[in-house]
Design an enzyme around this catalytic site. Structure first.
Site, PDB file in Angstrom:
ATOM      1  N   ASP A  40     -18.026  49.887 -11.842  1.00 37.24           N
ATOM      2  CA  ASP A  40     -17.202  48.717 -11.482  1.00 37.24           C
ATOM      3  C   ASP A  40     -17.140  48.621  -9.962  1.00 37.24           C
ATOM      4  OD1 ASP A  40     -15.254  46.576 -11.612  1.00 37.24           O
ATOM      5  OD2 ASP A  40     -14.600  47.406 -13.535  1.00 37.24           O
ATOM      6  N   ASN A  88     -21.394  44.071 -18.975  1.00 39.69           N
ATOM      7  CA  ASN A  88     -20.117  43.461 -19.348  1.00 39.69           C
ATOM      8  C   ASN A  88     -19.349  42.909 -18.151  1.00 39.69           C
ATOM      9  OD1 ASN A  88     -17.510  43.402 -21.095  1.00 39.69           O
ATOM     10  ND2 ASN A  88     -17.000  44.826 -19.430  1.00 39.69           N
ATOM     11  N   TYR A 153     -19.517  29.021 -15.168  1.00 43.42           N
ATOM     12  CA  TYR A 153     -19.358  30.050 -16.216  1.00 43.42           C
ATOM     13  C   TYR A 153     -20.198  29.679 -17.436  1.00 43.42           C
ATOM     14  CZ  TYR A 153     -16.700  33.440 -19.093  1.00 43.42           C
ATOM     15  OH  TYR A 153     -16.317  34.499 -19.901  1.00 43.42           O
ATOM     16  N   THR A 188      -7.151  39.741 -21.729  1.00 47.64           N
ATOM     17  CA  THR A 188      -7.483  40.611 -20.595  1.00 47.64           C
ATOM     18  C   THR A 188      -7.094  39.869 -19.313  1.00 47.64           C
ATOM     19  OG1 THR A 188      -9.675  39.733 -20.147  1.00 47.64           O
ATOM     20  CG2 THR A 188      -9.547  41.437 -21.844  1.00 47.64           C
TER      21      THR A 188
END
Ligand SMILES: NC(=O)c1ccc[n+]([C@@H]2O[C@H](COP(=O)([O-])OP(=O)(O)OC[C@H]3O[C@@H](n4cnc5c(N)ncnc54)[C@H](O)[C@@H]3O)[C@@H](O)[C@H]2O)c1
Length: 267
Positions: A40, A88, A153, A188
């Site tokens: 990350d 991801n 997106y 999330t």
């Protein structure tokens, strides 16, 4: 025969690994004895999250092509192999009311589309060295049904679905299964700006665990090129693509695609 069963001894890499889906998946994999390396953006929060989960952390900006390769090398060096990679990491695009916010568009395509392509490029040789494995890409329902509120997106996620479907036959020939996960809205941090609207409308959102379960299933038993829709109350179901009309010959028969243009697995 390639054994891709996730279990003790297998090693997985998760990009965006300290975010909502990443954390749920990491805990699930840890529970099965899998070594889950979390990649990350570097921050104290990310490092602390990985430490809390008992997972190794590597700093990675997925838009850096060379860094993707370096991370895979590091994982192989430290853990001996790589069996599965979960591409991801992702961001949402702009919520501005400009007709086309070009800066946001380019940024989200860089992270959500090119980040996936670079990740796959980096992982493929390592997965081959492990004797085969899995690439699971977190796309989105927006990749199948574009969002009018977020063109960047939608393009990025539609692009990764196309990438997965295009790559699947040649990777299957190399013992690698590539699949896409297409969740609807899930609880999330990425939905923080719009969470209140879901609550007010009584609209159901997925838990991160529901998505993590679909990601694990895609590794264990995914069909090459499948795009799994995950929706509240539905579970994970493969999306059925409609296909396009075939060309007809002058005699009105279905034209056969020239051999050189057919994917490897079609022979
Ligand atoms: N939550 C939803 O409603 C939803 C629905 C469909 C798809 N998705 C997708 O799921 C994936 C995971 O998102 P999430 O819901 O867990 O959100 P999240 O914001 O909790 O996690 C995203 C993670 O990606 C990381 N990241 C962002 N840019 C990065 C970069 N350049 N390099 C490396 N890491 C980077 C972030 O630091 C974060 O840890 C994303 O690709 C997202 O688009 C989310």
């Amino acid at each position: 025969m390639t054994d891709t069963t996730p279990g003790p001894g297998s090693v997985a890499l998760i990009t965006g690994g300290t975010g909502g889906f990443g954390r749920a998946l990491a805990a699930t994999l840890r529970g099965r004895g899998v070594t889950a390396v979390l990649a990350d953006l570097d921050s104290d929060r990310a490092r602390a999250t990985a430490a809390d989960l008992g997972c190794p952390f590597v700093a990675l900006d997925v838009t850096d092509r060379a860094a993707n390769r370096a991370v895979v090398e590091q994982v192989e060096g430290e853990h001996g192999r790589l069996d599965a990679v979960f591409l991801n990491a992702g961001i949402a695009g702009s919520t501005s009311d400009q007709l086309l916010d070009m800066d946001s568009f380019l940024r989200v395509v860089d992270v959500d589309l090119f980040g996936v392509v670079y990740g796959a490029e980096a992982a493929i040789p390592a997965l081959q060295r492990a004797g085969g494995g899995a690439i699971v890409v977190t796309a989105s329902l927006a990749g199948l049904s574009p969002m009018a509120t977020d063109p960047g997106y939608s393009v990025a996620k539609g692009g990764v679905v196309a990438f997965v479907r295009s790559m699947a036959p040649r990777l299957a020939g190399a013992g690698i299964t590539i699949t896409a996960i297409c969740p609807g809205f899930a609880d999330t941090a990425i939905i923080d700006p719009i969470r209140a609207q879901f609550e007010q409308a009584g609209f159901p959102v997925l838990t991160a665990q529901e998505v993590a379960d679909a990601m694990l299933a895609a590794w264990a038993s995914g069909e090459p090129g499948a795009a799994y829709v995950v929706q509240p109350g539905v579970g994970a179901v493969p999306y059925r693509f409609k296909g396009v009309p075939s060309a007809k010959t002058a005699a009105g028969e279905t034209a056969v695609v020239p051999e050189a243009l057919r994917p490897p697995s079609m022979g």
